[in-house]
Design a protein around this motif. Structure first.
Motif, short mmCIF file in Angstrom:
data_model
loop_
_atom_site.label_atom_id
_atom_site.label_comp_id
_atom_site.label_asym_id
_atom_site.label_seq_id
_atom_site.Cartn_x
_atom_site.Cartn_y
_atom_site.Cartn_z
N ALA A 126 1.02 -1.35 -0.06
CA ALA A 126 -0.19 0.03 -0.50
C ALA A 126 0.59 1.10 -0.23
O ALA A 126 0.75 1.92 -0.81
CB ALA A 126 -1.54 0.28 0.90
N PHE A 241 -3.17 3.54 2.63
CA PHE A 241 -3.79 2.13 3.54
C PHE A 241 -4.98 1.71 3.03
O PHE A 241 -5.66 1.02 2.47
CB PHE A 241 -3.60 2.40 5.40
CG PHE A 241 -1.85 1.54 5.73
CD1 PHE A 241 -1.48 0.47 4.71
CD2 PHE A 241 -1.47 2.56 6.69
CE1 PHE A 241 -0.05 1.29 5.47
CE2 PHE A 241 -0.58 2.54 6.56
CZ PHE A 241 0.94 2.02 6.05
N PHE A 244 -6.19 1.35 -0.29
CA PHE A 244 -5.44 0.33 -1.39
C PHE A 244 -6.27 -0.65 -1.68
O PHE A 244 -6.68 -1.24 -0.45
CB PHE A 244 -4.67 -0.17 0.05
CG PHE A 244 -3.15 -1.11 -0.51
CD1 PHE A 244 -2.64 -0.87 -2.33
CD2 PHE A 244 -3.55 -2.11 -0.47
CE1 PHE A 244 -2.10 -2.31 -2.53
CE2 PHE A 244 -2.44 -3.55 -1.28
CZ PHE A 244 -2.29 -3.05 -1.80
N ARG A 360 -0.78 4.97 -8.79
CA ARG A 360 -1.48 5.81 -7.42
C ARG A 360 -1.63 7.44 -8.03
O ARG A 360 -0.91 7.86 -8.38
CB ARG A 360 -0.39 5.09 -6.00
CG ARG A 360 -0.87 4.25 -6.31
CD ARG A 360 -2.58 4.43 -5.34
NE ARG A 360 -2.67 2.63 -4.21
CZ ARG A 360 -3.21 1.58 -5.09
NH1 ARG A 360 -4.01 2.60 -6.17
NH2 ARG A 360 -3.64 1.36 -4.66
#
Length: 362
Positions: A126, A241, A244, A360
């Motif tokens: 993550a 976190f 993810f 991301r």
């Protein structure tokens, strides 16, 4: 020990009920390969037993795909080592190769790593996916592992109850496994340090994790050593976190709805109790007894996030359910993902959603 036809796994992906005639629980039955084969698995078997590697080899030689949690042949490069959320490309590539040589594919064993690694790898991935931090460079973990699993069967009660038992140099080789597994699952990580201990807890492993990012030099002023604005904040770590979920749209029955559950950050001193205030402090969490059963034990629980460490960019604690995420759940998730990849429609993403979504936002 669960023997299951791979088509039965595919049925689960489509939400169909299992055919009782095609699944056999052979727990308590023969642990000889012939006894397992009598359970009539036609194509795949999920092994949740920690020993007896000769059974896995015999099943593979019989043309049956094996998904296993045991350390047997875990570091054989011919055997995929898989945590689907952490290295989904591993099974994707293995399935692609299986179409070219089904017999050779059956002989390879799909392995899950050590129970601690099953959870820590998810948390690390993550953070590794956040581009602006450059990826994870160095990791130091200290494990406080419960007695369930291999621990309570290996040691006399008087040795481990009311005590802390260092595992370095013991027959378990736990730290050795975890170090090698993390490097194989995340080849971009440069250094891994592991300290492993057994503690008198019955279920759930607590792991202290400390991470240095590849762009760590950007986080401090080269002259004063003061932290810069590029240093990750606790809120940013928490967000990484919580968002993810690389397999978010893959229809895997054992996949948790929330991959990582984050305990609320501690509220700064002086905050009032208004409705707009952050959640109340959760000091002393996560804890194995209280936090190992999120999502039926398949989620990883993270807490105690600290970005003020003098040696590392971020430190946090992880609780891993060693019975679910670290054992049967790991093998089942691998079997389900393998079946999904093998049966997906042409053009359908290997990740259950557009591959671009895995990128991301930095």
């Amino acid at each position: 020990l669960l023997a299951m036809d791979i088509d039965d796994i595919a049925d689960r992906l489509e939400g169909e009920e299992r055919d009782a005639d095609r699944q056999d629980d052979v727990e308590g039955g023969s642990l000889e390969p012939e006894g397992i084969l009598q359970a009539r698995p036609e194509e795949a078997v999920v092994l949740e037993y920690a020993e007896h590697g000769e059974i896995e080899d015999a099943l593979g030689a019989a043309g049956i795909k094996v998904f296993s949690i045991s350390p047997h042949a875990r570091f054989d490069p011919a055997n995929p080592l898989s945590v689907p959320e952490a290295n989904p490309e591993t099974l994707r590539d293995a399935v692609a190769a299986s179409f070219a040589n089904k017999r050779k594919d059956a002989r390879s064993l799909v392995k899950s790593p050590n129970c601690v690694t099953c959870g820590v790898a998810v948390a690390l991935k993550a953070l590794d996916d956040v581009k602006k931090w450059g990826g994870v460079r160095d990791v130091a973990i200290t494990t406080f592992q419960s007695l369930s699993g291999r621990g309570d069967a290996k040691y006399p009660r008087e040795l481990v109850m009311g005590n802390v038992y260092p595992l370095k140099g013991t027959v378990e080789r736990t730290g050795e496994y975890q170090k090698g597994e993390l490097k194989r699952l995340m080849p971009g990580v440069e250094k891994v340090s592991v300290g492993a201990y057994r503690v008198p807890v019955q279920k759930g492993h607590l792991v202290d994790v400390r991470v240095r990012f590849k762009r760590t030099n950007d986080f401090r002023d080269s002259n004063s050593g003061a932290r810069t604005a590029k240093q990750p904040t606790a809120a940013e770590i928490k967000e990484a976190f919580e968002r993810f979920d690389p397999l978010r749209d893959a229809p895997l029955p054992s996949k948790p709805r929330r991959v990582v559950v984050v305990k609320p950050l501690d509220a700064p001193a002086g905050l009032g109790s208004s409705a707009a205030a952050p959640p109340p402090p959760r000091l002393g969490t996560p804890r194995p007894k209280d936090d190992c059963d999120f999502e039926n034990g398949m989620a990883v629980c993270v807490g105690n996030i600290d970005v003020e460490d003098d040696c590392f960019d971020v430190a946090f604690c992880v609780v891993v359910n060693n019975v679910a995420r670290g054992a049967w759940g790991a093998a089942m998730l691998n079997a389900e993902y393998w079946a999904y990849l093998r049966n997906r429609k042409p053009g359908e993403s290997a990740f259950g959603s557009d591959d671009a979504e895995r990128e991301r936002v930095s």
